[in-house]
Motif scaffolding. Sequence first.
Motif, PDB file in Angstrom:
ATOM      1  N   ASP A  26      -3.687  10.560   5.074  1.00 35.39           N
ATOM      2  CA  ASP A  26      -4.385   9.981   6.228  1.00 35.39           C
ATOM      3  C   ASP A  26      -5.255  11.042   6.913  1.00 35.39           C
ATOM      4  N   GLN A  27      -4.700  12.239   7.094  1.00 34.52           N
ATOM      5  CA  GLN A  27      -5.450  13.326   7.736  1.00 34.52           C
ATOM      6  C   GLN A  27      -6.700  13.692   6.931  1.00 34.52           C
ATOM      7  N   ARG A  28      -6.624  13.571   5.625  1.00 39.28           N
ATOM      8  CA  ARG A  28      -7.757  13.936   4.759  1.00 39.28           C
ATOM      9  C   ARG A  28      -8.670  12.755   4.448  1.00 39.28           C
ATOM     10  N   GLY A  29      -8.338  11.591   5.008  1.00 39.54           N
ATOM     11  CA  GLY A  29      -9.174  10.419   4.774  1.00 39.54           C
ATOM     12  C   GLY A  29      -9.070   9.856   3.368  1.00 39.54           C
ATOM     13  N   LEU A  30      -7.943  10.098   2.699  1.00 35.36           N
ATOM     14  CA  LEU A  30      -7.744   9.610   1.335  1.00 35.36           C
ATOM     15  C   LEU A  30      -7.077   8.234   1.359  1.00 35.36           C
ATOM     16  N   ASN A  31      -7.393   7.428   0.373  1.00 32.14           N
ATOM     17  CA  ASN A  31      -6.795   6.096   0.288  1.00 32.14           C
ATOM     18  C   ASN A  31      -5.308   6.183  -0.010  1.00 32.14           C
ATOM     19  N   THR A  32      -4.539   5.432   0.748  1.00 29.35           N
ATOM     20  CA  THR A  32      -3.107   5.321   0.495  1.00 29.35           C
ATOM     21  C   THR A  32      -2.910   4.021  -0.267  1.00 29.35           C
TER      22      THR A  32
END
Length: 163
Positions: A26-32
Motif C-alpha cells: 500500500d505504501q508503495r502504491g502496488l496492487n494488492t
Amino acid sequence: MQKNTEKKPCSKTAEDGINNLLLLMDQRGLNTTKQRVNIAKIFFSMVGHHSLEEIYQEVHKKHPSIGQTTVYRTVKLMCDVGLAEELHVGEGFARYEVVTSKQHHDHLVCKECGKTVEFTSPEVEKIQNDLATKNGFVLLDHHHILLGICDDCRKKINFGTLK
C-alpha cells in the motif's frame, strides 16, 4: 536433493508477514491482489529454506490457477520489501526464507542433500567486525553460508566421519 518442505500452521509470524506485506505494498502504491495474498500466506507458513520451484509447488497444490511467474514475482517482491531473503548456497539456484525479527543467523549447508542448519556465533560476529574496522569498513550487513557434507551424507558416500 532433499526438500525442506516442512509446514507449520498459519502462525502469528505468518499473519504478521502478510500484514507487513499488505502495508508495504500500500505504501508503495502496488496492487494488492488475492493471488499475492494467497502466495504470501503459503510462503510465510513454510519453515526453512525453499527454491522458487518448491514454493510454486506448494502454491499450486492449493491454488492451481496461480501461475509460476506470479509466484516468482511475488517472492521477489517480498525480498524487495525486506520480508524474504534470497540465499545462494552453491546449488545453481536461490533459496528463500522468511525474514523475521529473530536474531541474525548464518547457515551451514550440505552440498549433497541440501540440509540447512542455521547458527549464531558471537565469536564470528566479533571477528568480522574486527576485520571490517581494521580495514576501514563499517559493516552494514553480511551473509555467511558454509558449505560442506552433513554426517548422514558422509556415511552414505563413505566420506568418513569427523574426528
